[in-house]
Motif scaffolding. Structure first.
Motif, PDB file in Angstrom:
ATOM      1  N   ARG A 166      -8.187   7.615  -4.760  1.00 57.41           N
ATOM      2  CA  ARG A 166      -8.034   6.563  -3.702  1.00 57.41           C
ATOM      3  C   ARG A 166      -6.493   6.460  -2.593  1.00 57.41           C
ATOM      4  NH1 ARG A 166     -10.857   1.962  -5.215  1.00 57.41           N
ATOM      5  NH2 ARG A 166     -12.384   2.857  -6.497  1.00 57.41           N
ATOM      6  N   TYR A 167      -5.400   7.416  -2.711  1.00 59.66           N
ATOM      7  CA  TYR A 167      -4.618   7.198  -2.266  1.00 59.66           C
ATOM      8  C   TYR A 167      -3.988   8.602  -1.254  1.00 59.66           C
ATOM      9  CZ  TYR A 167      -3.535   3.165  -4.326  1.00 59.66           C
ATOM     10  OH  TYR A 167      -3.289   1.980  -5.041  1.00 59.66           O
ATOM     11  N   LEU A 168      -4.606   9.332  -1.870  1.00 53.96           N
ATOM     12  CA  LEU A 168      -4.624  10.771  -0.764  1.00 53.96           C
ATOM     13  C   LEU A 168      -5.386  10.766   0.731  1.00 53.96           C
ATOM     14  CD1 LEU A 168      -2.386  11.181  -2.488  1.00 53.96           C
ATOM     15  CD2 LEU A 168      -2.692  13.579  -3.436  1.00 53.96           C
ATOM     16  N   PRO A 169      -5.390  11.798   1.597  1.00 56.62           N
ATOM     17  CA  PRO A 169      -6.255  12.079   2.665  1.00 56.62           C
ATOM     18  C   PRO A 169      -7.260  13.411   0.896  1.00 56.62           C
ATOM     19  CG  PRO A 169      -4.035  12.346   3.092  1.00 56.62           C
ATOM     20  CD  PRO A 169      -3.520  12.119   2.040  1.00 56.62           C
ATOM     21  N   ALA A 170      -8.666  12.895   2.318  1.00 56.23           N
ATOM     22  CA  ALA A 170      -8.959  13.710   2.010  1.00 56.23           C
ATOM     23  C   ALA A 170      -9.293  15.199   0.843  1.00 56.23           C
ATOM     24  CB  ALA A 170     -10.817  13.546   2.194  1.00 56.23           C
ATOM     25  N   ASP A 171      -8.847  15.844   1.870  1.00 57.83           N
ATOM     26  CA  ASP A 171      -8.857  17.531   2.492  1.00 57.83           C
ATOM     27  C   ASP A 171      -7.542  18.204   0.984  1.00 57.83           C
ATOM     28  OD1 ASP A 171     -10.511  17.713   3.931  1.00 57.83           O
ATOM     29  OD2 ASP A 171      -8.970  18.479   5.986  1.00 57.83           O
TER      30      ASP A 171
ATOM     31  N   GLU B  33      -6.482   9.029 -14.046  1.00 59.99           N
ATOM     32  CA  GLU B  33      -5.859   9.734 -12.804  1.00 59.99           C
ATOM     33  C   GLU B  33      -6.285   9.936 -11.708  1.00 59.99           C
ATOM     34  OE1 GLU B  33      -2.578  13.387 -12.328  1.00 59.99           O
ATOM     35  OE2 GLU B  33      -2.928  12.300 -14.455  1.00 59.99           O
ATOM     36  N   ALA B  34      -7.568  10.686 -11.246  1.00 68.92           N
ATOM     37  CA  ALA B  34      -7.767  11.390 -10.557  1.00 68.92           C
ATOM     38  C   ALA B  34      -8.834  10.987  -9.865  1.00 68.92           C
ATOM     39  CB  ALA B  34      -9.197  12.298 -11.415  1.00 68.92           C
ATOM     40  N   GLU B  35      -9.236   9.957 -10.060  1.00 67.52           N
ATOM     41  CA  GLU B  35      -9.877   8.637  -9.383  1.00 67.52           C
ATOM     42  C   GLU B  35      -8.681   8.192  -8.734  1.00 67.52           C
ATOM     43  OE1 GLU B  35     -11.935   5.578  -7.347  1.00 67.52           O
ATOM     44  OE2 GLU B  35     -12.864   7.085  -8.448  1.00 67.52           O
ATOM     45  N   CYS B  36      -7.735   7.278  -9.367  1.00 67.82           N
ATOM     46  CA  CYS B  36      -6.716   7.297  -8.834  1.00 67.82           C
ATOM     47  C   CYS B  36      -5.684   7.312  -6.991  1.00 67.82           C
ATOM     48  CB  CYS B  36      -4.988   6.870 -10.145  1.00 67.82           C
ATOM     49  SG  CYS B  36      -3.709   5.991  -9.304  1.00 67.82           S
ATOM     50  N   VAL B  37      -5.994   9.406  -8.042  1.00 69.78           N
ATOM     51  CA  VAL B  37      -5.349   9.811  -6.483  1.00 69.78           C
ATOM     52  C   VAL B  37      -6.240  10.069  -5.251  1.00 69.78           C
ATOM     53  CG1 VAL B  37      -4.396  12.676  -6.760  1.00 69.78           C
ATOM     54  CG2 VAL B  37      -3.567  11.406  -8.122  1.00 69.78           C
TER      55      VAL B  37
ATOM     56  N   LEU C 159       1.074  -1.234   0.032  1.00 71.11           N
ATOM     57  CA  LEU C 159      -0.376  -0.241  -0.144  1.00 71.11           C
ATOM     58  C   LEU C 159       0.723   0.753  -0.124  1.00 71.11           C
ATOM     59  CD1 LEU C 159      -2.903   1.377  -0.154  1.00 71.11           C
ATOM     60  CD2 LEU C 159      -2.792   1.149   2.903  1.00 71.11           C
ATOM     61  N   GLU C 160       2.196   1.287   0.441  1.00 72.29           N
ATOM     62  CA  GLU C 160       2.653   2.670   1.164  1.00 72.29           C
ATOM     63  C   GLU C 160       3.723   2.572  -0.450  1.00 72.29           C
ATOM     64  OE1 GLU C 160       2.645   5.289   2.726  1.00 72.29           O
ATOM     65  OE2 GLU C 160       1.240   4.094   3.306  1.00 72.29           O
ATOM     66  N   GLN C 161       4.217   1.589  -0.898  1.00 75.32           N
ATOM     67  CA  GLN C 161       4.927   1.647  -2.644  1.00 75.32           C
ATOM     68  C   GLN C 161       3.709   1.973  -3.283  1.00 75.32           C
ATOM     69  OE1 GLN C 161       6.296  -2.267  -4.003  1.00 75.32           O
ATOM     70  NE2 GLN C 161       7.941  -1.734  -5.017  1.00 75.32           N
ATOM     71  N   PHE C 162       2.350   1.733  -3.425  1.00 71.11           N
ATOM     72  CA  PHE C 162       1.361   2.488  -3.792  1.00 71.11           C
ATOM     73  C   PHE C 162       1.200   3.737  -4.249  1.00 71.11           C
ATOM     74  CE2 PHE C 162      -1.255  -1.470  -5.271  1.00 71.11           C
ATOM     75  CZ  PHE C 162      -0.592  -3.088  -5.939  1.00 71.11           C
ATOM     76  N   ARG C 163       1.154   4.188  -3.027  1.00 70.45           N
ATOM     77  CA  ARG C 163       0.392   5.477  -2.668  1.00 70.45           C
ATOM     78  C   ARG C 163       2.393   6.299  -3.225  1.00 70.45           C
ATOM     79  NH1 ARG C 163      -0.594   5.264   2.412  1.00 70.45           N
ATOM     80  NH2 ARG C 163      -3.166   5.318   1.528  1.00 70.45           N
ATOM     81  N   GLY C 164       3.744   5.745  -2.606  1.00 70.74           N
ATOM     82  CA  GLY C 164       4.418   6.241  -3.197  1.00 70.74           C
ATOM     83  C   GLY C 164       4.320   6.889  -4.389  1.00 70.74           C
ATOM     84  N   LYS C 165       3.730   5.763  -5.210  1.00 78.15           N
ATOM     85  CA  LYS C 165       4.231   6.623  -6.804  1.00 78.15           C
ATOM     86  C   LYS C 165       2.940   7.164  -7.245  1.00 78.15           C
ATOM     87  CE  LYS C 165       7.440   4.149  -8.416  1.00 78.15           C
ATOM     88  NZ  LYS C 165       8.557   5.054  -9.455  1.00 78.15           N
ATOM     89  N   VAL C 166       2.170   6.944  -6.617  1.00 77.39           N
ATOM     90  CA  VAL C 166       1.140   7.692  -7.025  1.00 77.39           C
ATOM     91  C   VAL C 166       1.443   9.425  -6.664  1.00 77.39           C
ATOM     92  CG1 VAL C 166      -1.387   8.693  -6.389  1.00 77.39           C
ATOM     93  CG2 VAL C 166      -0.762   6.336  -6.608  1.00 77.39           C
ATOM     94  N   ARG C 167       2.226   9.523  -5.808  1.00 76.97           N
ATOM     95  CA  ARG C 167       2.477  10.402  -5.433  1.00 76.97           C
ATOM     96  C   ARG C 167       3.793  11.010  -5.849  1.00 76.97           C
ATOM     97  NH1 ARG C 167       1.363  13.704  -1.270  1.00 76.97           N
ATOM     98  NH2 ARG C 167       0.022  12.179   0.385  1.00 76.97           N
TER      99      ARG C 167
END
Length: 339
Positions: free
Chosen positions: A231-236, A225-229, A191-199
């Motif tokens: 999923r992985y970013l805090p709402a704000d 892309e927006a839907e992907c971001v 999950l953190e690997q995915f999140r890092g790549k999205v960022r």
């Protein structure tokens, strides 16, 4: 399929979708293999190569056909087709059958097999099975899911750049549908690997031009892309990013994102992709709308766009096999977005 009377999943639509999928997940031919031959001995048919996912025209469509059936069974266990779905899973989702799928992955020439689209859908299937009371199916599939999770782990450090397409190579789509697996399987490292790549890949993107669609697209490069971001970013943080990424969305600009694609020939497998584009756009727009306050102009515009795209292509989920072997999965994503 008759025109829908709703933009949400109903028992009637669920039953229609189940019948469609049951009609193709064990239909071996026609079949478009993703298969490298290293010699004459590798010239084998789909069922010999893939004991579970040999139907539905291609491997990844068969995988998400199973995901569709698993999702429908969980949401509507009273379906008339429920017994047939359970028999299918009991027969195919077994350790012996999964071992056959794993054997294929061990071929050196299968390193890039179904990357990244099929990888994502296999993880999405396992994420769905993890929600079922019958734990045998998820337990059986677990080694295959872990094998594809390992493939992501090995691939992502080398993926310096995202793949910004509207077809199977899209990295945004693959990470979007893989998200729930990482969460439900408790794979925090993945999950953190995915999140890092999205960022790394997407957070600097601003003012998307949305030069789309292309004739082959079944995904919107911009919206997925927006839907992907999301999923992985805090709402704000997501809402702040979205305001920069689609700054004129409340005015329905870029206009291309708000107008359903025209499908000129549903017997052409590539042109039929555009029905999938309409359905996947509806899914993305609903995800975006759900992340915003209800009265916000962008949320209203997003939900309106979702309904237009659904109306354009939901009546065409069945009819020609070029669309029928896969479109219901994307329709289900759209109909259940935000549930």
């Amino acid at each position: 399929m008759s025109p829908p009377s709703t933009d949400r999943l109903t028992p009637k639509i669920a039953s229609q979708f189940a019948r469609i999928a049951l009609g193709h997940v064990t239909r071996e031919y026609p079949n478009k293999l993703d298969h490298v031959l290293d010699g004459d001995a590798d010239a084998l048919g789909p069922k010999a190569l893939h004991p579970i996912f040999y139907g539905s025209f291609d491997w990844h469509s068969c995988v998400h056909g199973y995901w569709l059936l698993a999702s429908l069974l969980r949401r509507h266990p009273e379906l008339p087709e429920a017994a047939a779905i359970r028999r299918l899973f009991d027969h195919h989702l077994t350790p012996q059958m999964v071992a056959g799928e794993l054997h294929y992955l061990q071929r050196p020439s299968a390193r890039g097999f179904e990357r990244p689209y099929g990888w994502g859908w296999l993880l999405a299937l396992q994420a769905e099975l993890l929600l079922h009371d019958n734990h045998r199916w998820a337990a059986a599939l677990r080694p295959l899911a872990e094998a594809f999770a390992d493939r992501f782990r090995a691939f992502l450090p080398n993926a310096v750049y995202p793949i910004r397409t509207g077809v199977h190579s899209s990295t945004a789509f693959a990470l979007t549908i893989s998200h729930d697996y990482a969460v439900r399987a408790g794979d925090t490292t993945l999950l953190e690997q995915f999140r890092g790549k999205v960022r790394d890949w997407y957070l600097a993107d601003r003012d998307a031009p949305a030069w789309e669609p292309s004739l082959d697209d079944f995904l919107s490069p911009t919206l997925v892309e927006a839907e992907c971001v999301r999923r992985y970013l805090p709402a704000d943080e997501f809402r702040a990013w979205l305001a920069d990424f689609l700054p004129r969305a409340a005015e329905e600009q870029p206009a291309a994102l708000f107008s359903p694609a025209v499908v000129s020939d549903r017997t052409d497998g590539k042109i039929a992709h555009l029905d999938g584009l309409n359905l996947s756009r509806a899914w993305c727009w609903r995800g975006i709308a759900a992340a915003l306050p209800d009265a916000e102009p962008m949320a209203i515009a997003a939900e309106g766009a979702a309904q237009r795209h659904l109306a354009a292509s939901l009546p065409h989920v069945a009819g020609d096999y070029m669309g029928e072997h896969w479109l219901a999965s994307f329709a289900l994503l759209a109909l259940t977005a935000g549930d």
